[in-house]
Motif scaffolding. Structure first.
Motif, PDB file in Angstrom:
ATOM      1  N   GLY A 137      42.325  35.374  45.909  1.00  0.00           N
ATOM      2  CA  GLY A 137      42.215  35.676  44.493  1.00  0.00           C
ATOM      3  C   GLY A 137      41.050  34.978  43.818  1.00  0.00           C
ATOM      4  O   GLY A 137      40.718  35.260  42.688  1.00  0.00           O
ATOM      5  N   ASN A 138      40.395  34.052  44.528  1.00  0.00           N
ATOM      6  CA  ASN A 138      39.223  33.361  43.997  1.00  0.00           C
ATOM      7  C   ASN A 138      38.059  33.653  44.928  1.00  0.00           C
ATOM      8  O   ASN A 138      37.779  32.893  45.841  1.00  0.00           O
ATOM      9  CB  ASN A 138      39.462  31.849  43.891  1.00  0.00           C
ATOM     10  N   GLY A 139      37.382  34.752  44.668  1.00  0.00           N
ATOM     11  CA  GLY A 139      36.281  35.154  45.534  1.00  0.00           C
ATOM     12  C   GLY A 139      34.990  34.410  45.292  1.00  0.00           C
ATOM     13  O   GLY A 139      34.035  34.562  46.045  1.00  0.00           O
ATOM     14  N   ASP A 140      34.925  33.595  44.237  1.00  0.00           N
ATOM     15  CA  ASP A 140      33.684  32.903  43.907  1.00  0.00           C
ATOM     16  C   ASP A 140      33.489  31.601  44.659  1.00  0.00           C
ATOM     17  O   ASP A 140      32.374  31.207  44.941  1.00  0.00           O
ATOM     18  CB  ASP A 140      33.617  32.593  42.407  1.00  0.00           C
ATOM     19  N   GLU A 141      34.584  30.906  44.964  1.00  0.00           N
ATOM     20  CA  GLU A 141      34.474  29.584  45.559  1.00  0.00           C
ATOM     21  C   GLU A 141      35.103  29.557  46.947  1.00  0.00           C
ATOM     22  O   GLU A 141      36.085  30.248  47.200  1.00  0.00           O
ATOM     23  CB  GLU A 141      35.158  28.540  44.675  1.00  0.00           C
ATOM     24  N   ILE A 142      34.512  28.726  47.794  1.00  0.00           N
ATOM     25  CA  ILE A 142      35.009  28.585  49.153  1.00  0.00           C
ATOM     26  C   ILE A 142      34.797  27.135  49.598  1.00  0.00           C
ATOM     27  O   ILE A 142      33.785  26.528  49.273  1.00  0.00           O
ATOM     28  CB  ILE A 142      34.297  29.578  50.100  1.00  0.00           C
ATOM     29  N   PHE A 143      35.770  26.597  50.303  1.00  0.00           N
ATOM     30  CA  PHE A 143      35.641  25.250  50.853  1.00  0.00           C
ATOM     31  C   PHE A 143      34.835  25.338  52.134  1.00  0.00           C
ATOM     32  O   PHE A 143      35.098  26.193  52.990  1.00  0.00           O
ATOM     33  CB  PHE A 143      37.016  24.644  51.139  1.00  0.00           C
ATOM     34  N   CYS A 144      33.855  24.435  52.260  1.00  0.00           N
ATOM     35  CA  CYS A 144      32.949  24.441  53.417  1.00  0.00           C
ATOM     36  C   CYS A 144      32.729  23.024  53.919  1.00  0.00           C
ATOM     37  O   CYS A 144      32.921  22.056  53.184  1.00  0.00           O
ATOM     38  CB  CYS A 144      31.574  24.984  53.010  1.00  0.00           C
ATOM     39  N   PHE A 145      32.272  22.944  55.173  1.00  0.00           N
ATOM     40  CA  PHE A 145      31.699  21.715  55.692  1.00  0.00           C
ATOM     41  C   PHE A 145      30.198  21.835  55.479  1.00  0.00           C
ATOM     42  O   PHE A 145      29.622  22.884  55.760  1.00  0.00           O
ATOM     43  CB  PHE A 145      31.994  21.547  57.184  1.00  0.00           C
ATOM     44  N   ASP A 146      29.573  20.761  54.983  1.00  0.00           N
ATOM     45  CA  ASP A 146      28.116  20.776  54.880  1.00  0.00           C
ATOM     46  C   ASP A 146      27.522  20.283  56.197  1.00  0.00           C
ATOM     47  O   ASP A 146      28.251  20.021  57.153  1.00  0.00           O
ATOM     48  CB  ASP A 146      27.624  19.987  53.664  1.00  0.00           C
ATOM     49  N   LEU A 157      33.061  22.193  47.798  1.00  0.00           N
ATOM     50  CA  LEU A 157      33.540  23.450  47.231  1.00  0.00           C
ATOM     51  C   LEU A 157      32.301  24.194  46.773  1.00  0.00           C
ATOM     52  O   LEU A 157      31.606  23.769  45.839  1.00  0.00           O
ATOM     53  CB  LEU A 157      34.504  23.191  46.068  1.00  0.00           C
ATOM     54  N   LEU A 158      31.976  25.273  47.464  1.00  0.00           N
ATOM     55  CA  LEU A 158      30.758  26.034  47.230  1.00  0.00           C
ATOM     56  C   LEU A 158      31.049  27.188  46.279  1.00  0.00           C
ATOM     57  O   LEU A 158      31.914  28.012  46.547  1.00  0.00           O
ATOM     58  CB  LEU A 158      30.216  26.566  48.564  1.00  0.00           C
ATOM     59  N   ASP A 159      30.315  27.216  45.184  1.00  0.00           N
ATOM     60  CA  ASP A 159      30.396  28.324  44.236  1.00  0.00           C
ATOM     61  C   ASP A 159      29.351  29.345  44.685  1.00  0.00           C
ATOM     62  O   ASP A 159      28.172  29.238  44.355  1.00  0.00           O
ATOM     63  CB  ASP A 159      30.109  27.837  42.815  1.00  0.00           C
ATOM     64  N   CYS A 160      29.794  30.311  45.458  1.00  0.00           N
ATOM     65  CA  CYS A 160      28.879  31.256  46.103  1.00  0.00           C
ATOM     66  C   CYS A 160      28.217  32.244  45.157  1.00  0.00           C
ATOM     67  O   CYS A 160      27.100  32.668  45.394  1.00  0.00           O
ATOM     68  CB  CYS A 160      29.616  32.063  47.166  1.00  0.00           C
ATOM     69  N   TYR A 161      28.908  32.633  44.119  1.00  0.00           N
ATOM     70  CA  TYR A 161      28.433  33.783  43.360  1.00  0.00           C
ATOM     71  C   TYR A 161      28.023  33.480  41.930  1.00  0.00           C
ATOM     72  O   TYR A 161      27.319  34.277  41.318  1.00  0.00           O
ATOM     73  CB  TYR A 161      29.495  34.887  43.374  1.00  0.00           C
TER      74      TYR A 161
END
Length: 182
Positions: free
Chosen positions: A124-133, A140-144
């Motif tokens: 339901g939250n397509g803008d943010e995704i948890f990532c390893f850098d 928490l990457l705000d992709c869009y």
């Protein structure tokens, strides 16, 4: 061990409330993990590797529809009321594309976010995704919207348990009707 809380939670979770799907029986091998790491020039954090190679790897967890009905087109509500589950991407053979870390990583890298490996999303939250850098820190990457990555404290298991707790909280708010306009 860092993952004990995660494993304990899933041994006792409320099966009447949550639909949970994972690779169970189709876990990746050490070779599968190393192949992915080699492809992207990374070493995944130890607790994520362990989780990915466990029966819970490639995890999809969602509040059942009879408890949390899906939004219909043009529904309006607070943002949290659309965030009804979590996905932890996995490497299992035959895993559906929407759960496959290889597919999600390729998608993210194709969008220009090459310094990140996605591992967890909120349904339901397509803008943010948890990532390893690149240093295996969680962000928490705000992709869009902004393209920015905000640091997240803790290890993978801490992040996962926090997201499960937040899902529990959202589910309880939904059950109490706190998403309704008064």
């Amino acid at each position: 061990m860092a993952l004990e809380k995660v494993y304990d939670y899933f041994h006792n979770y409320d099966r009447q409330t949550y639909q949970v799907v994972a690779c169970m029986g189709n876990e990746p091998s050490e070779h599968d993990i190393k192949k992915f790491e080699h492809q992207y020039g990374i070493n995944l954090p130890a607790d994520f590797r362990e989780f990915t190679m466990s029966p819970l790897g490639g995890l999809y967890m969602e509040v059942r529809e009879e408890i949390w009905p899906r939004a219909k087109q043009y529904d309006i509500g607070p943002f949290w009321s659309f965030c009804r589950g979590i996905i932890v991407y996995g490497i299992a053979n035959g895993i559906p594309d929407f759960l496959d870390i290889r597919e999600k990583t390729k998608e993210l890298h194709d969008e220009g976010f090459t310094g990140f490996i996605p591992f967890l999303s909120i349904i339901g939250n397509g803008d943010e995704i948890f990532c390893f850098d690149k240093d295996n820190n969680i962000v928490l990457l705000d992709c869009y919207t902004t393209g920015e990555a905000a640091p997240v404290e803790g290890a993978f298991s801490d992040c996962l348990m926090k997201q499960i707790a937040e899902l529990e909280e959202r589910k309880n708010k939904k059950i109490r009707g706190e998403d309704k306009n008064n």
